[in-house]
Enzyme design. Structure first.
Site, PDB file in Angstrom:
ATOM      1  N   ASN A   9      -9.067 -21.127   8.176  1.00 29.17           N
ATOM      2  CA  ASN A   9      -8.579 -22.006   9.239  1.00 29.17           C
ATOM      3  C   ASN A   9      -7.328 -21.353   9.825  1.00 29.17           C
ATOM      4  O   ASN A   9      -6.254 -21.438   9.242  1.00 29.17           O
ATOM      5  CB  ASN A   9      -8.255 -23.393   8.647  1.00 29.17           C
ATOM      6  CG  ASN A   9      -7.651 -24.332   9.683  1.00 29.17           C
ATOM      7  OD1 ASN A   9      -7.635 -24.029  10.868  1.00 29.17           O
ATOM      8  ND2 ASN A   9      -7.155 -25.474   9.226  1.00 29.17           N
ATOM      9  N   LYS A  11      -5.764 -22.151  12.423  1.00 29.48           N
ATOM     10  CA  LYS A  11      -4.909 -23.092  13.158  1.00 29.48           C
ATOM     11  C   LYS A  11      -4.517 -22.467  14.504  1.00 29.48           C
ATOM     12  O   LYS A  11      -5.357 -21.823  15.125  1.00 29.48           O
ATOM     13  CB  LYS A  11      -3.696 -23.488  12.304  1.00 29.48           C
ATOM     14  CG  LYS A  11      -4.144 -23.963  10.911  1.00 29.48           C
ATOM     15  CD  LYS A  11      -3.071 -24.578  10.094  1.00 29.48           C
ATOM     16  CE  LYS A  11      -3.648 -24.990   8.746  1.00 29.48           C
ATOM     17  NZ  LYS A  11      -2.685 -25.662   7.905  1.00 29.48           N
ATOM     18  N   HIS A  95      -8.826 -32.962   9.951  1.00 35.42           N
ATOM     19  CA  HIS A  95      -7.773 -32.246   9.220  1.00 35.42           C
ATOM     20  C   HIS A  95      -6.508 -33.104   9.223  1.00 35.42           C
ATOM     21  O   HIS A  95      -6.229 -33.810  10.200  1.00 35.42           O
ATOM     22  CB  HIS A  95      -7.518 -30.894   9.885  1.00 35.42           C
ATOM     23  CG  HIS A  95      -6.615 -30.010   9.089  1.00 35.42           C
ATOM     24  ND1 HIS A  95      -5.248 -30.187   9.086  1.00 35.42           N
ATOM     25  CD2 HIS A  95      -6.879 -28.987   8.245  1.00 35.42           C
ATOM     26  CE1 HIS A  95      -4.708 -29.280   8.273  1.00 35.42           C
ATOM     27  NE2 HIS A  95      -5.679 -28.550   7.747  1.00 35.42           N
ATOM     28  N   GLU A  97      -3.534 -32.447   9.758  1.00 27.41           N
ATOM     29  CA  GLU A  97      -2.641 -32.203  10.904  1.00 27.41           C
ATOM     30  C   GLU A  97      -3.116 -32.973  12.130  1.00 27.41           C
ATOM     31  O   GLU A  97      -2.320 -33.435  12.935  1.00 27.41           O
ATOM     32  CB  GLU A  97      -2.540 -30.692  11.187  1.00 27.41           C
ATOM     33  CG  GLU A  97      -1.663 -30.011  10.146  1.00 27.41           C
ATOM     34  CD  GLU A  97      -2.003 -28.559   9.871  1.00 27.41           C
ATOM     35  OE1 GLU A  97      -2.711 -27.927  10.680  1.00 27.41           O
ATOM     36  OE2 GLU A  97      -1.554 -28.055   8.821  1.00 27.41           O
ATOM     37  N   GLU A 167      -8.208 -31.920   0.613  1.00 22.54           N
ATOM     38  CA  GLU A 167      -6.954 -31.242   0.945  1.00 22.54           C
ATOM     39  C   GLU A 167      -5.785 -32.198   0.731  1.00 22.54           C
ATOM     40  O   GLU A 167      -5.432 -32.966   1.646  1.00 22.54           O
ATOM     41  CB  GLU A 167      -6.965 -30.799   2.414  1.00 22.54           C
ATOM     42  CG  GLU A 167      -8.004 -29.759   2.737  1.00 22.54           C
ATOM     43  CD  GLU A 167      -7.533 -28.864   3.882  1.00 22.54           C
ATOM     44  OE1 GLU A 167      -7.509 -27.650   3.688  1.00 22.54           O
ATOM     45  OE2 GLU A 167      -7.164 -29.380   4.941  1.00 22.54           O
ATOM     46  N   GLY A 173       0.232 -25.828   3.225  1.00 18.85           N
ATOM     47  CA  GLY A 173       1.311 -25.037   3.815  1.00 18.85           C
ATOM     48  C   GLY A 173       2.602 -25.054   3.015  1.00 18.85           C
ATOM     49  O   GLY A 173       3.639 -24.601   3.492  1.00 18.85           O
ATOM     50  N   SER A 213      -2.744 -24.454   0.093  1.00 20.81           N
ATOM     51  CA  SER A 213      -2.063 -23.330  -0.576  1.00 20.81           C
ATOM     52  C   SER A 213      -2.984 -22.500  -1.469  1.00 20.81           C
ATOM     53  O   SER A 213      -2.562 -22.057  -2.543  1.00 20.81           O
ATOM     54  CB  SER A 213      -0.841 -23.832  -1.354  1.00 20.81           C
ATOM     55  OG  SER A 213       0.105 -24.390  -0.460  1.00 20.81           O
TER      56      SER A 213
HETATM   57  P1  PGA Z   1      -2.765 -23.746   3.698  1.00 27.07           P
HETATM   58  O1  PGA Z   1      -3.566 -24.683   4.719  1.00 27.07           O
HETATM   59  O2  PGA Z   1      -3.766 -22.847   3.027  1.00 27.07           O
HETATM   60  O3  PGA Z   1      -1.792 -22.977   4.571  1.00 27.07           O
HETATM   61  O4  PGA Z   1      -2.073 -24.639   2.732  1.00 27.07           O
HETATM   62  C1  PGA Z   1      -4.820 -25.229   4.373  1.00 27.07           C
HETATM   63  C2  PGA Z   1      -5.340 -26.090   5.489  1.00 27.07           C
HETATM   64  O5  PGA Z   1      -4.536 -26.693   6.217  1.00 27.07           O
HETATM   65  O6  PGA Z   1      -6.552 -26.190   5.692  1.00 27.07           O
END
Ligand code: PGA
Length: 251
Positions: A9, A11, A95, A97, A167, A173, A213
């Site tokens: 992903n 983003k 997601h 976000e 998640e 993140g 992460s």
């Molecule tokens: P990350 O993000 O691996 O940077 O923690 C995962 C995601 O948002 O799908």
């Protein structure tokens, strides 16, 4: 046996040129890919050029979002049929976000999941609790409500055409993944929920992947858990070599 699925992903990162350079490095790193499905979810602006670049490879194209109507006066939105047209196989839906920054509710996420299935895409439904919810022992209530709403419009038999991504919001993140034990516990509960809703065969076939992460150094310990069928990778997927290393952990 469920075939592992590893999704990058990106983003809002990587221009078209950067994305194409990435694919060259990734395919060089991987040479052959074994028993694993791999998908890349770039920004919308790179979907077409990546679709062309990936067509010579076994890698799949994914989108990061979709709108539920098929076409019409919806300025700024993209429907599943457009994503299908440009070569997408998967689409990430709900997601955290999008829920947190763009106000996506469980009901909206449910409409998006159904639209994805209607448009012959495989939705990757993201579910997960915040730190506050975890500390308040609300984890399962939150996830169950997200699953219930996410799949509310679907025929149960089509559940196995979907992917679920667990998640935990506090792990995204932050560099702090859940322990494999914590993740496995939630994945097991999601599988039990699937079994109750769709029967044991559907539960056995549906892939439940983990995100938050995931890095080259923790991927193997997560991916060897019984109920963890792959990974949704943000930060560590931006570097082709790191992402290749995560993919190798799944094979
Ligand atoms: P990350 O993000 O691996 O940077 O923690 C995962 C995601 O948002 O799908």
């Amino acid at each position: 046996m469920r075939r592992p699925l590893i999704v990058a992903n990106w983003k809002m990162h990587h221009t078209v040129a950067e994305g194409l350079a990435y694919v060259t490095i990734l395919t060089h790193e991987l040479k052959t890919i074994g028993n694993v499905d791999v998908a890349i979810a770039p920004p919308f602006t790179s979907l077409y050029s990546l679709s062309v670049a990936l067509s010579e490879t076994p890698l799949y194209l994914a989108a990061q979002n979709l709108f539920w109507e098929e076409h019409g006066a919806y300025t700024g939105e993209i429907s599943g049929s457009f994503l299908k047209d440009v070569g997408c196989r998967f689409v990430i839906v709900g997601h955290s976000e999008r829920r947190r920054l763009f106000g996506e509710t469980n009901a909206m996420v449910g409409k998006k999941v159904s639209a994805a299935v209607r448009d012959e895409l495989i939705p990757i439904l993201c579910v997960g609790e915040t730190l506050e919810e975890r500390q308040g022992h609300e984890t399962w209530n939150i996830i169950e409500a997200q699953l219930q709403a996410g799949f509310s419009d679907l025929r149960l038999a089509t559940l196995e055409e979907c992917v679920i991504a667990y998640e935990p919001v506090w792990a995204i993140g932050t560099g702090h993944a859940t322990t494999p034990k914590e993740a496995e516990e939630v994945h097991g509960m999601i599988r039990e929920w699937l079994s109750k809703k769709g029967g044991s065969e559907v539960a056995e076939r549906t892939r439940i992947i983990y995100g938050g992460s995931v890095k080259p150094d923790n991927a193997a310990s997560l991916l060897t858990c019984n109920h963890i069928d792959g990974a949704l990778v943000g930060g560590a997927s931006l570097d082709a070599k790191q992402f290749a290393s995560i993919i190798r952990s799944a094979t």
